[in-house]
Design an enzyme around this catalytic site. Structure first.
Site, short mmCIF file in Angstrom:
data_model
loop_
_atom_site.label_atom_id
_atom_site.label_comp_id
_atom_site.label_asym_id
_atom_site.label_seq_id
_atom_site.Cartn_x
_atom_site.Cartn_y
_atom_site.Cartn_z
N GLU A 1 2.06 1.92 -3.42
CA GLU A 1 0.97 2.50 -4.23
C GLU A 1 0.98 4.01 -4.12
O GLU A 1 0.84 4.73 -5.13
CB GLU A 1 -0.37 1.94 -3.77
N HIS A 2 1.14 4.54 -2.90
CA HIS A 2 1.25 5.99 -2.72
C HIS A 2 2.48 6.54 -3.43
O HIS A 2 2.42 7.59 -4.08
CB HIS A 2 1.33 6.30 -1.23
N HIS B 1 0.83 -1.20 0.00
CA HIS B 1 0.00 0.00 0.00
C HIS B 1 0.87 1.26 0.00
O HIS B 1 0.55 2.26 -0.66
CB HIS B 1 -0.91 -0.05 1.22
N GLU C 1 -3.49 8.08 7.59
CA GLU C 1 -4.62 7.43 6.92
C GLU C 1 -5.14 6.26 7.77
O GLU C 1 -6.35 6.07 7.90
CB GLU C 1 -4.20 6.93 5.55
#
Length: 465
Positions: free
Chosen positions: A93-94, A90, A170
């Site tokens: 992905e950022h 993840h 997040e």
């Protein structure tokens, strides 16, 4: 920055289950079987070809409007992370939005927006995907940009570590401040005691804070290569038109060896477990129970199709069994569901749950919910219920062709987890072949397991519904 989606594999029955599929030897349709609803092979009627570097390309023509959805799916997700590095898939992905020599950090999304498009990305356990919705005449532009970051991502400490703070925040906002997400995370961790599906996609907080630039670069160089990716384009384009562009931009990237997906298996557990979360922020209590279930890839009997039909019978709208009994007739719940999604590289899950109506004690709702499960196990479903469910599911598949993004998501998720185009296109025929006996056998095989996990989301003691 993308509004990424660290998602668990759970979908309603019908077409959504198509987006959660994994390849496996498909169960043969019984000889002589005459379906009541004459389904034919075909859902999206895609075209496909493979580049010389091994990258699969799928085109789903839809010429209603001059718009396309462009998606690149990588066959890697959170369950492929090294132990102790949860959240790195993840995190990467950022970081894919942090630029190359040709595109500055953050510029990717700004260029898409300036050209009237939308872009995003999401990470799951078994895949990571990046997509853009743009006008047809902007397709070459996004292919040039997406292929650039496939091989030329440039990471520095100056962009990596501030972004690590972003994903930690997040997690605080999306998980730690949301009781429903917190208990969901704990239920998964309790159900999967050894397998990486028990680790949250977004990562455990203590491991997220230790992620480094070197870890991200290693993950990128290990998994992000064209022979581990699938390009799916849906919209106003044909394979003949797309192929020269795909060869120019993606075909020029050299393939690299990709590791085998090696994952541990779950130990043989037989005990049931319970997770209880009480929190002042709980406004709507709930109860759910979750079981492991066969996925397409691991199944050898065709159970996933029968379980999808079961989910439609039990939870497919206001006429479904659970809604009619618990919400309409007994007035004990505001919602009730049975959810199943067969997409998983390894095992899938099936869950049953409900939320109480105002003033209804949770123990009363629980008793009624488990009574419905017992009724299903003892009496089963009828051929009439199965026939009705099949018709609704086949109608949903037909209407799905009108969507632009939906077909790209469906085929991308299927192919990224090992299914073939033919498997997806055969879905209507296989659903239409499901019988009541098959549904009942699959239901009993899953729901009779004793190694399930029950989750209770409740307000503080003394404030129960």
């Amino acid at each position: 920055m993308p509004a990424c989606i660290p998602a668990r594999r759970l979908a309603a029955a019908g077409l959504l289950a198509l987006t959660m599929t994994v390849a496996a030897p498909l169960a043969p349709i019984p000889l002589g079987f005459q379906p009541a609803y004459a389904a034919e092979k075909g859902v999206f009627f895609p075209e496909s070809f493979t580049l010389s570097n091994g990258m699969q390309v799928v085109v789903i023509p839809n010429h209603r409007v001059p718009v396309v959805t462009h998606m690149v799916w990588y066959k890697v997700g959170a369950a492929d992370e090294e132990r102790g590095q949860s959240g790195i898939a993840h995190f990467l992905e950022h970081l894919m939005f942090k630029g190359t020599d040709a595109i500055q950090p953050g510029e990717f999304s700004r260029i898409i927006a300036k050209n009237g498009g939308r872009d995003n990305a999401f990470t799951s356990y078994d895949y990571t995907a990046y997509y853009q919705n743009v006008a047809r005449d902007r397709l070459e532009m996004v292919m040039r940009m997406e292929s650039d970051r496939m091989s030329n991502l440039k990471l520095t400490d100056a962009v990596v570590y501030p972004e690590r703070d972003v994903i930690i925040e997040e997690r605080r906002q999306r998980i730690e401040n949301e009781p429903a997400d917190r208990i969901g995370e704990q239920i998964n961790a309790t159900l999967f005691v050894h397998h990486p599906y028990g680790t949250p996609v977004i990562g455990w907080p203590q491991e997220m804070s230790a992620l480094t630039r070197e870890m991200a670069e290693r993950f990128y160089k290990t998994w992000y290569t064209p022979n581990n990716a699938i390009l799916v384009v849906s919209g106003d384009v044909t394979a003949a038109e797309l192929k020269p562009l795909a060869e120019r931009y993606y075909g020029a990237i050299a393939a690299r060896p990709v590791p085998e997906r090696k994952r541990v298996t779950e130990p043989p557990l037989t005990s049931s477990r319970q997770v209880v979360l009480r929190d002042d922020e709980v406004r709507q209590p709930s109860v759910r129970r979750i079981w492991t279930a066969p996925s397409y890839r691991l199944d050898q009997t065709g159970q996933p199709y029968a379980l999808q039909v079961l989910a439609e019978i039990m939870s497919g709208g206001t006429t479904s069994r659970l809604y009619r009994s618990l919400v309409v007739d007994q007035k004990l719940a505001t919602s009730a569901w049975l959810g199943y999604g067969p997409t998983a590289w390894d095992m899938a899950t099936l869950s049953v749950g409900a939320s109480p109506a105002a003033g209804v004690p949770m123990d009363k709702l629980e008793s009624a919910l488990w009574a419905e499960v017992d009724k299903l196990l003892k009496s089963g479903v009828t051929e009439e219920e199965v026939a009705t469910a099949r018709k609704r599911m086949l109608a949903s598949a037909a209407y799905a062709r009108d969507s632009l993004t939906g077909p790209a998501q469906t085929l991308g998720a299927a192919l990224a987890t090992g299914q073939s185009i033919d498997d997806v296109e055969n879905w209507p025929v296989r659903i239409d072949a499901v019988t009541a006996d098959q549904v009942n056998a699959a239901a009993r095989a899953v729901l009779s397991q004793t190694n399930h996990v029950t989750g209770l989301l409740l307000p503080p003691t003394g404030k129960d519904s």
